[in-house]
Design a protein around this motif. Structure first.
Motif, PDB file in Angstrom:
ATOM      1  N   PRO A   1      -0.257 -17.178 -14.920  1.00  0.00           N
ATOM      2  CA  PRO A   1       0.784 -15.943 -15.576  1.00  0.00           C
ATOM      3  C   PRO A   1       2.370 -16.284 -15.538  1.00  0.00           C
ATOM      4  N   PRO A   2       3.082 -15.793 -16.675  1.00  0.00           N
ATOM      5  CA  PRO A   2       4.553 -16.736 -16.743  1.00  0.00           C
ATOM      6  C   PRO A   2       5.695 -16.956 -15.743  1.00  0.00           C
ATOM      7  N   SER A   3       5.977 -17.669 -15.816  1.00  0.00           N
ATOM      8  CA  SER A   3       7.394 -17.778 -14.836  1.00  0.00           C
ATOM      9  C   SER A   3       8.433 -18.403 -15.559  1.00  0.00           C
ATOM     10  N   PRO A   4       9.490 -17.532 -15.080  1.00  0.00           N
ATOM     11  CA  PRO A   4       9.516 -15.874 -14.552  1.00  0.00           C
ATOM     12  C   PRO A   4       8.601 -14.870 -15.334  1.00  0.00           C
ATOM     13  N   MET A   5       8.602 -14.267 -15.191  1.00  0.00           N
ATOM     14  CA  MET A   5       8.361 -12.716 -15.189  1.00  0.00           C
ATOM     15  C   MET A   5       8.462 -11.595 -15.129  1.00  0.00           C
ATOM     16  N   ALA A   6       8.897 -10.749 -15.509  1.00  0.00           N
ATOM     17  CA  ALA A   6       9.539  -9.262 -15.122  1.00  0.00           C
ATOM     18  C   ALA A   6       8.314  -8.241 -15.010  1.00  0.00           C
ATOM     19  N   ILE A   7       7.916  -6.774 -13.942  1.00  0.00           N
ATOM     20  CA  ILE A   7       7.303  -6.278 -14.025  1.00  0.00           C
ATOM     21  C   ILE A   7       8.538  -5.495 -12.875  1.00  0.00           C
ATOM     22  N   ASP A   8       8.461  -4.236 -14.189  1.00  0.00           N
ATOM     23  CA  ASP A   8       9.514  -3.430 -13.859  1.00  0.00           C
ATOM     24  C   ASP A   8      10.769  -4.341 -13.613  1.00  0.00           C
TER      25      ASP A   8
ATOM     26  N   PHE B   1      -3.690 -21.789  -6.441  1.00  0.00           N
ATOM     27  CA  PHE B   1      -3.605 -21.160  -8.266  1.00  0.00           C
ATOM     28  C   PHE B   1      -2.738 -20.177  -7.577  1.00  0.00           C
ATOM     29  N   VAL B   2      -2.143 -19.525  -8.737  1.00  0.00           N
ATOM     30  CA  VAL B   2      -1.494 -18.049  -7.905  1.00  0.00           C
ATOM     31  C   VAL B   2      -1.582 -17.142  -9.620  1.00  0.00           C
ATOM     32  N   ASP B   3      -1.304 -15.928  -8.944  1.00  0.00           N
ATOM     33  CA  ASP B   3      -1.651 -14.618 -10.330  1.00  0.00           C
ATOM     34  C   ASP B   3      -0.504 -13.718 -10.018  1.00  0.00           C
ATOM     35  N   TYR B   4      -0.390 -12.522 -10.856  1.00  0.00           N
ATOM     36  CA  TYR B   4       0.066 -11.346 -10.484  1.00  0.00           C
ATOM     37  C   TYR B   4       0.051 -10.766 -12.149  1.00  0.00           C
ATOM     38  N   PHE B   5       0.033  -9.286 -11.379  1.00  0.00           N
ATOM     39  CA  PHE B   5      -0.624  -8.510 -13.112  1.00  0.00           C
ATOM     40  C   PHE B   5      -0.798  -7.143 -12.854  1.00  0.00           C
ATOM     41  N   ARG B   6       0.044  -6.039 -13.441  1.00  0.00           N
ATOM     42  CA  ARG B   6       0.116  -5.087 -13.251  1.00  0.00           C
ATOM     43  C   ARG B   6      -1.468  -4.662 -13.342  1.00  0.00           C
TER      44      ARG B   6
ATOM     45  N   VAL C   1       2.285  -3.742  -5.048  1.00  0.00           N
ATOM     46  CA  VAL C   1       3.632  -3.157  -4.768  1.00  0.00           C
ATOM     47  C   VAL C   1       3.178  -2.213  -5.448  1.00  0.00           C
ATOM     48  N   ASP C   2       4.021  -1.043  -5.055  1.00  0.00           N
ATOM     49  CA  ASP C   2       3.742   0.118  -5.450  1.00  0.00           C
ATOM     50  C   ASP C   2       5.012   0.671  -6.181  1.00  0.00           C
ATOM     51  N   LEU C   3       5.561   0.592  -7.201  1.00  0.00           N
ATOM     52  CA  LEU C   3       6.292   0.647  -7.928  1.00  0.00           C
ATOM     53  C   LEU C   3       7.145   2.512  -7.527  1.00  0.00           C
ATOM     54  N   ASP C   4       6.148   3.350  -7.343  1.00  0.00           N
ATOM     55  CA  ASP C   4       7.105   3.759  -7.124  1.00  0.00           C
ATOM     56  C   ASP C   4       8.315   4.221  -5.657  1.00  0.00           C
ATOM     57  N   THR C   5       7.402   4.089  -4.926  1.00  0.00           N
ATOM     58  CA  THR C   5       8.623   3.378  -3.356  1.00  0.00           C
ATOM     59  C   THR C   5       9.148   2.483  -3.213  1.00  0.00           C
ATOM     60  N   ASP C   6       8.282   1.546  -4.184  1.00  0.00           N
ATOM     61  CA  ASP C   6       9.524  -0.223  -3.024  1.00  0.00           C
ATOM     62  C   ASP C   6       8.708  -0.227  -1.979  1.00  0.00           C
ATOM     63  N   THR C   7       6.923  -0.933  -2.204  1.00  0.00           N
ATOM     64  CA  THR C   7       6.854  -0.453  -0.891  1.00  0.00           C
ATOM     65  C   THR C   7       5.454  -1.488  -1.162  1.00  0.00           C
ATOM     66  N   MET C   8       4.953  -2.483  -0.282  1.00  0.00           N
ATOM     67  CA  MET C   8       3.642  -3.298  -0.279  1.00  0.00           C
ATOM     68  C   MET C   8       2.618  -3.101   0.664  1.00  0.00           C
ATOM     69  N   ARG C   9       1.464  -3.350   0.563  1.00  0.00           N
ATOM     70  CA  ARG C   9       0.058  -3.607   1.303  1.00  0.00           C
ATOM     71  C   ARG C   9      -0.180  -4.399   0.982  1.00  0.00           C
ATOM     72  N   PHE C  10       0.322  -5.790   1.788  1.00  0.00           N
ATOM     73  CA  PHE C  10      -0.686  -6.805   1.702  1.00  0.00           C
ATOM     74  C   PHE C  10      -1.537  -7.449   3.376  1.00  0.00           C
ATOM     75  N   ALA C  11      -2.483  -8.655   2.907  1.00  0.00           N
ATOM     76  CA  ALA C  11      -3.797  -8.957   3.727  1.00  0.00           C
ATOM     77  C   ALA C  11      -3.862 -10.631   3.533  1.00  0.00           C
ATOM     78  N   ASN C  12      -4.262 -10.537   4.260  1.00  0.00           N
ATOM     79  CA  ASN C  12      -4.072 -12.535   4.418  1.00  0.00           C
ATOM     80  C   ASN C  12      -5.786 -12.714   4.660  1.00  0.00           C
ATOM     81  N   ALA C  13      -5.619 -14.031   3.930  1.00  0.00           N
ATOM     82  CA  ALA C  13      -7.291 -14.264   4.080  1.00  0.00           C
ATOM     83  C   ALA C  13      -6.953 -15.617   3.925  1.00  0.00           C
ATOM     84  N   GLY C  14      -6.938 -15.686   6.207  1.00  0.00           N
ATOM     85  CA  GLY C  14      -6.358 -17.594   6.577  1.00  0.00           C
ATOM     86  C   GLY C  14      -5.678 -17.973   5.845  1.00  0.00           C
ATOM     87  N   HIS C  15      -4.400 -17.810   4.632  1.00  0.00           N
ATOM     88  CA  HIS C  15      -3.347 -18.196   4.257  1.00  0.00           C
ATOM     89  C   HIS C  15      -2.500 -19.041   5.302  1.00  0.00           C
TER      90      HIS C  15
END
Length: 366
Positions: free
Chosen positions: A143-150, A168-173, A246-260
């Motif tokens: 993805p572009p770096s840097p990039m803005a999402i809201d 590898f990294v990725d981020y998207f709406r 990331v929930d843009l309305d509440t500014d909260t993040m839910r996350f999970a880790n697969a052995g990272h």
């Protein structure tokens, strides 16, 4: 180009003098001498003055380390010729022969001895060009770096250990009020690991098109789908991965880790930092996987910093605890400035390490 000459002392010496007069570099490979094997291994062409020398060399060393030319009075018979060819003979020069013709024959045989090296060099050049073309494709997938999402700013840096990267990294709406980001580290290095990053990018596109709303609160479901896909591909590769939604309305993040590992860091404006630790198996390794879901809240200036484990291998701290503390300190002190983060952990000179190295930063505007 070096020529080794084999034969009895008189015939070998005569042949070496003749080669030297033609400007060719020749050395006597005397059977029984300590340097015998080394002389043959360093040679680009081996001249034997009798069929018996060829047969004895094959018996002593296996197939000769360089092409062999038989310099012999007259041609061997048909059986002898076949035997010579099986022993690695590429030409038979019959004597007597004039110096001019002899020199041309030896030069031709030397040219025939070169193509293997040239082909290998050419193949390596082609391989490097292909790898660089693959690297260009990989860069286009990021993805572009840097990039803005809201009001969030996202940036990354990937430094491969070789031309191609298994990081590898990725981020998207995704939908109207959520965005997804992840950092992934494919097992192994090079082209085979880089191939899996193509699968990851295609998976990102699928998630954007085929997401289920429950994935917003449970990113472990995304990991579960990817796990099944990698297992079905039977690639023999697995992926360590940290993923957040990331929930843009509440500014909260839910996350999970697969052995990272190392764990992603939640950097709080004003100086607080903590590792976002959650257990979880890498994707693509086990049939049944479940992931604990964690959560975090982003106030203005807060963010997440994630590194791949390649950075640990170039850090100079004496033990893992000290390295983890330095990552925490760098994230606290340099926040969303990815270049400053990179330099602060001692890898800002651009030199590749023994493993791929990656940094991903997500920050809410202050």
């Amino acid at each position: 180009m070096a020529i080794a000459v084999m034969g009895d002392d008189e015939s070998a010496s005569s042949l070496i003098l003749r080669l030297s007069s033609l400007g060719l570099d020749a050395i006597y490979a005397r059977r029984g001498s300590r340097a015998f094997a080394k002389v043959l291994e360093a040679a680009d062409l081996i001249l034997c003055t009798s069929p018996g020398e060829v047969a004895d060399t094959v018996e002593a060393m296996g197939r000769p380390p360089a092409p062999v030319v038989l310099v012999n009075p007259g041609l061997p018979d048909a059986v002898g010729m076949l035997d010579a060819m099986r022993h690695g003979v590429i030409d038979v020069v019959t004597t007597p022969i004039g110096d001019g013709e002899f020199g041309e024959r030896i030069e031709t045989d030397l040219a025939r001895a070169r193509p293997t090296d040239l082909r290998i060099a050419g193949q390596l050049d082609n391989l490097e060009r292909d790898q660089r073309a693959g690297r260009y494709i990989q860069l286009r997938m990021l993805p572009p770096s840097p990039m803005a999402i809201d009001r969030y700013r996202l940036a990354h840096r990937v430094q491969p250990s070789m031309i191609l990267s298994g990081d590898f990294v990725d981020y998207f709406r995704i939908a109207d009020r959520h965005f997804v980001f992840y950092i992934a580290d494919v097992s192994g290095h090079g082209a085979s690991s880089a191939f899996v990053t193509v699968i990851l990018k295609n998976f990102s596109r699928r998630i954007r098109r085929e997401y289920h709303p429950r994935m917003f609160s449970n990113p472990g479901e995304i990991l579960g789908v990817l796990n099944r896909e990698l297992l079905d591909q039977s690639l023999g590769k697995h992926v360590a991965m940290f993923i957040g939604v990331v929930d843009l309305d509440t500014d909260t993040m839910r996350f999970a880790n697969a052995g990272h590992f190392p764990h992603a860091i939640h950097a709080v404006a004003g100086g607080g930092t903590r590792y976002l630790e959650r257990p979880g198996k890498p994707v693509g390794l086990f049939d049944d996987v479940e992931y604990d879901i964690g959560s975090a809240t982003f106030a203005p200036g807060d963010g997440v910093v994630a590194f791949s484990d390649g950075v640990l291998e170039v850090m100079r701290e004496a033990d893992l605890a000290a390295k983890e503390q330095r990552l925490i300190d760098a994230s606290r002190d340099h926040g969303p400035d990815i270049e400053a983060l990179w330099r602060s952990i001692g890898i800002g000179n651009g030199s590749p390490g023994p493993d791929d190295m990656t940094c991903l930063v997500i920050a809410r505007e202050a």
